[in-house]
Design a protein around this motif. Structure first.
Motif, PDB file in Angstrom:
ATOM      1  N   SER A   1       0.852  -1.197   0.000  1.00  0.00           N
ATOM      2  CA  SER A   1       0.000   0.000   0.000  1.00  0.00           C
ATOM      3  C   SER A   1       0.879   1.235   0.000  1.00  0.00           C
ATOM      4  O   SER A   1       1.995   1.223   0.549  1.00  0.00           O
ATOM      5  CB  SER A   1      -0.916   0.002   1.234  1.00  0.00           C
ATOM      6  OG  SER A   1      -1.820  -1.076   1.189  1.00  0.00           O
TER       7      SER A   1
ATOM      8  N   THR B   1       0.581   5.901  -0.352  1.00  0.00           N
ATOM      9  CA  THR B   1      -0.276   7.092  -0.371  1.00  0.00           C
ATOM     10  C   THR B   1       0.101   7.963  -1.556  1.00  0.00           C
ATOM     11  O   THR B   1       1.275   8.294  -1.740  1.00  0.00           O
ATOM     12  CB  THR B   1      -0.127   7.902   0.930  1.00  0.00           C
ATOM     13  OG1 THR B   1      -0.495   7.071   2.030  1.00  0.00           O
ATOM     14  CG2 THR B   1      -1.013   9.140   0.893  1.00  0.00           C
TER      15      THR B   1
ATOM     16  N   GLN C   1      -4.993   6.473  -0.155  1.00  0.00           N
ATOM     17  CA  GLN C   1      -4.185   5.259  -0.043  1.00  0.00           C
ATOM     18  C   GLN C   1      -4.627   4.265  -1.120  1.00  0.00           C
ATOM     19  O   GLN C   1      -5.819   3.984  -1.273  1.00  0.00           O
ATOM     20  CB  GLN C   1      -4.332   4.633   1.342  1.00  0.00           C
ATOM     21  CG  GLN C   1      -3.310   3.517   1.582  1.00  0.00           C
ATOM     22  CD  GLN C   1      -3.340   2.989   2.996  1.00  0.00           C
ATOM     23  OE1 GLN C   1      -4.393   2.540   3.463  1.00  0.00           O
ATOM     24  NE2 GLN C   1      -2.216   3.042   3.700  1.00  0.00           N
TER      25      GLN C   1
ATOM     26  N   THR D   1      -3.666   0.395  -3.197  1.00  0.00           N
ATOM     27  CA  THR D   1      -3.071  -0.929  -2.972  1.00  0.00           C
ATOM     28  C   THR D   1      -2.611  -1.519  -4.304  1.00  0.00           C
ATOM     29  O   THR D   1      -3.336  -1.466  -5.302  1.00  0.00           O
ATOM     30  CB  THR D   1      -4.092  -1.880  -2.326  1.00  0.00           C
ATOM     31  OG1 THR D   1      -4.527  -1.328  -1.089  1.00  0.00           O
ATOM     32  CG2 THR D   1      -3.470  -3.249  -2.075  1.00  0.00           C
TER      33      THR D   1
END
Length: 842
Positions: A619, A621, A631, A633
């Motif tokens: 993950s 940001t 955020q 993934t």
């Protein structure tokens, strides 16, 4: 000695003619390049400077740098800033400038101009001094437009005609209300310019109420710097910055000079190649001339001339030849420069008018190159002649090279060749541009080494032609023996052709391999049948994707959007896609994870993942263009290709953070696959828009390959100069060889060899020497093509070596043709020798 040298030049006018021509061609290429680039640069600079005549100070947006994770952007120049600029002390007037891409179609619906040079702008008021009208009136509203006179002439438009125009998406069909003249550099480069009234231009280019630049004119007696200072006081420092017209003109001139520098250097490289090839011919010619005058030089030594005086007499001859070649080459070069400018016009490129520029630097360069090259090439033969003892020279005991000198030559050649191969192989292991310089050095070392070794290589390679030459009887046998009789001369003659064919073959191998790799790249990266984009590479309206989805036969589409962002303080571009269809439209190899794009799940290419230490499941940001964080993934990591790479996320996730939502491309898959009918249907669905390209995978490959083909054809034309010089070298060598062997040829005639067989002997000798040079050139060219491909392969994963066998066979045939043509005059001269006079000659 000076008078003796001059008499020798005048006594051997015919023999030195080919040498003069060889030097002259190289000098003409150098001076022609300088004249052409200086003329073009001067014309473009003057044309560009005219465009700034009415601009004393330009007010431009001041780019605001992002802080932390915020993406920077440029502020807008509003009407209030325009009004403030017009009121500052010293300002006579201020004009707001709006510009953007505008495609104009000709009467057949095809795009006029080169895409990137298709521009639009605003016409200020009823009479804009920047664009003098030559007919008609100013435009008013979206239904009216002005076009430049060059475009009007090319397309046959007149005032009152309706024209198809595309700005951003929909096609407009305004009426031409006027035609204007302009000094705009884009128009001079073959582009087009369309002008709307200011309000319409602002609306069409997505800049309502704002400007790209504000041009301010000073009152009489007010200097540009003084006006700029007043504007700096009046305008907000964080939103606008000022640049004087003189600075704009100087910057533009510097850009033009820099762009011309690359062209000039490229052309001069090929001029250098022609001169390098010519150096072999000059050295060969002076070697034979000195050999023919050995007894004469020995007599001079016997009556008191020193070694230095003998060498100096040869250099004086070279100086005279070089001066004549330099002067004639300069004159020819001026003609070449003028011809190249005319050729650009004939090919459709618009070149601004201007005088032919022959600078003092060009004159000096032509004379220095002509004289220095000739004298350097003649120095070694002159020095060698001076070292021969007078008694040995008069007894012809010096005729053969010593075993020691041959061993030394072969040792030096082997060392240079080995060093060259080692450096080239080492360069292939380096990354991209880091290996270019070492590879160039290795190539030079290897070519020098092969040239030095050529006498050694000539015997076995020419001996291999014996079975074929036996078919020609006595003439064939004599031709083979003559070819290897003087290996050094054969080597110098063949090397001139070898260098030209080395470069031609190497470039052909690289170009053919690139074409194959580009086709493979397009096929490997995407499954989509078509890619839709703007002709100038700018963004598409989102309406394009909507229209394509509604078109019959379209099964899937995905817009591709680019958006700036910051991740961990580093700038990264995001690629927005349609997560539900992107898997159907691409053919990417997954390294890990799943190819899943939607919501906050993204896929990342392997290079980006490695740089951020990400893997499937990681993950991170992201800070979007509007400064808001989110955020995301990593769902999967895929292998990057030249066409697809970066961080892919769903457009639904990206769009809320984009101030202006536009598409860079739209990928399209159809039920029937790529075909002319399908392409025509898609183009009609988009309104037959001249500014939009609909390209299949093959179209993409062809468009990229066409650039390589154009460059390759230009390089073939430039290298033809080196081949022409090589042909002169073969002619020169054969002619002087015939002169040397006059007595021998007379004896052959006397014992029964007829004129037909004499001609055949000389022609076969020329053919063998040319094929020898051709085989060496093609062999070296393949090696260098492979090595260059290894460097390209580091950047292009789909690169694969492809040997163009048909082209290489054609090049070998070209070498044979050179040999046959070069022998025509020497063979005829040999056959016409009077046998009795020849037998009595010395």
């Amino acid at each position: 000695m000076f008078r003796t040298a001059l008499r020798n030049v005048l006594a051997h006018k015919a023999r030195l003619l080919m040498t003069v021509l060889a030097v002259m061609l190289g000098v003409a290429f150098v001076s022609g390049t300088l004249v052409f680039t200086n003329t073009l640069s001067n014309a473009l600079q003057k044309s560009s400077a005219k465009g700034f005549d009415r601009v004393d100070v330009a007010v431009q947006p001041k780019w605001q740098k992002g802080s932390g994770d915020t993406v920077g952007k440029a502020p807008e120049l509003t009407q209030a800033l325009l009004d403030t600029s017009a009121r500052v002390p010293g300002a006579a007037s201020a004009v707001g400038v709006v510009n953007g891409f505008t495609a104009i179609a000709d009467k057949d619906g095809k795009l006029i101009g080169g895409g990137f040079q298709s521009q639009g702008g605003n016409y200020w008021g009823t009479k804009d001094p920047r664009y003098p009208l030559v007919g008609g009136r100013a435009p008013s509203g979206e239904g009216e437009v002005l076009i430049d006179s060059t475009t009007a002439e090319r397309a046959g438009y007149r005032v009152g005609d309706t024209v198809r125009i595309s700005v951003d998406g929909p096609v407009l069909t305004p009426k031409v209300t006027g035609i204007f003249t302009t000094d705009d550099g884009n128009v001079a480069a073959g582009g087009s310019l369309a002008l709307f009234d200011t309000a319409t231009a602002q609306r069409l280019f997505g800049k309502p109420g704002t400007y790209d630049e504000i041009d301010v004119t000073a009152k009489s007696g007010v200097g540009q710097s003084a006006l700029a200072a007043e504007l700096d006081k009046a305008l907000p420092a964080d939103r606008a910055e000022t640049v004087t017209g003189e600075k704009l003109a100087a910057d533009q001139a510097e850009m033009i000079t820099a762009s011309m520098s690359g062209l000039k250097q490229g052309l001069l490289v090929f001029a250098g190649i022609a001169l390098f090839v010519g150096t072999f011919i000059i050295a060969n010619t002076f070697t034979m001339l000195v050999a023919q005058r050995t007894k004469e030089l020995a007599l001079l030594r016997a009556v008191g001339a020193s070694r230095r005086q003998v060498t100096r007499s040869v250099l004086i001859e070279a100086f005279v030849v070089g001066t004549v070649a330099g002067v004639t080459g300069l004159v020819a070069g001026i003609g070449i420069g003028a011809g190249l400018r005319s050729l650009l016009g004939a090919l459709g490129a618009t070149v601004p008018d201007g005088p032919l520029v022959v600078s003092p630097d060009t004159v000096v360069a032509a004379l220095v190159v002509g004289v220095v090259i000739t004298m350097l090439a003649a120095w070694l033969p002159g020095r060698r002649a001076a070292k021969i003892p007078p008694v040995a020279a008069m007894s012809s005991l010096h005729a053969k090279a010593t075993t020691r000198s041959l061993v030394l030559r072969n040792t030096i050649g082997a060392l240079f060749s080995a060093a060259g191969v080692a450096v080239v192989l080492a360069a292939t292991t380096m990354n991209g541009s880091d290996g270019q310089a070492p590879m160039g050095l290795g190539a030079v070392l290897l070519i020098i080494g092969v040239f030095v070794l050529t006498p050694l290589l000539s015997r076995p390679l020419i001996a291999a032609t014996a079975p074929a030459l036996r078919a020609f009887g006595v003439a064939g046998k004599l031709a083979r023996q003559n070819s290897v009789r003087n290996p050094r001369r054969t080597a110098a003659t063949a090397s001139a052709l070898m260098i030209g064919l080395t470069l031609i073959t190497g470039m052909t191998v690289v170009a053919g391999s690139l074409q194959h790799s580009i086709d493979k790249m397009a096929a490997a990266a995407i499954k989509a049948d078509y890619v839709v984009s703007m002709a100038n590479g700018n963004s598409l309206s989102t309406d394009v994707d909507k229209k394509l989805k509604a078109t019959a036969g379209v099964t899937a589409t995905s817009p591709l959007r680019n958006a700036p962002s910051r991740i961990d303080g580093i700038s990264e571009y995001l690629t927005g896609v349609d997560g539900s269809t992107i898997g159907e439209l691409t053919a990417l190899t997954l390294d890990s994870g799943a190819f899943e794009v939607g919501g906050t799940r993204v896929v990342v290419d392997d290079r980006t993942a490695k740089s951020h230490h990400w893997k499937a499941g990681s993950s991170f940001t992201v800070n979007y263009e509007d400064g808001k964080p989110q955020q995301l993934t990593v769902a999967g990591v895929y292998e990057a290709t030249e066409m697809m790479r970066g961080i892919m996320l769903d457009n639904a996730t990206l769009a809320p953070h984009q101030p202006d939502v536009t598409d860079m491309q739209v990928m399209v898959k159809t039920s029937g696959g790529a075909s002319d009918a399908t392409k025509d249907r898609l183009e009609k669905a988009l309104g037959s828009n001249p500014g939009i390209k609909v390209q299949s995978k093959q179209d993409i490959s062809n468009s990229i390959a066409s650039m390589f083909t154009l460059v390759l054809n230009m390089l073939y034309g430039l290298l033809a100069m080196a081949v022409i010089v090589a042909v002169l070298g073969v002619v020169n060598t054969l002619a002087m060889s015939v002169f040397e062997r006059s007595q021998e040829i007379g004896m052959l005639r006397a014992i029964g060899l007829d004129r037909r067989n004499i001609k055949r002997m000389v022609r076969l000798e020329s053919l063998v020497i040319s094929l020898f040079g051709g085989v060496l050139g093609i062999g070296l060219g393949v090696f260098f093509g492979w090595a260059a491909g290894e460097l390209l392969g580091a950047k292009m994963t789909t690169y694969e070596l492809v040997l163009p066998w048909a082209r290489m066979a054609l090049f070998l045939l070209l070498a044979a043709t050179v040999g046959v043509l070069a022998a025509l005059w020497p063979a005829r001269r040999a056959a016409r020798l009077n046998m009795l006079a020849a037998i009595k000659s010395e």
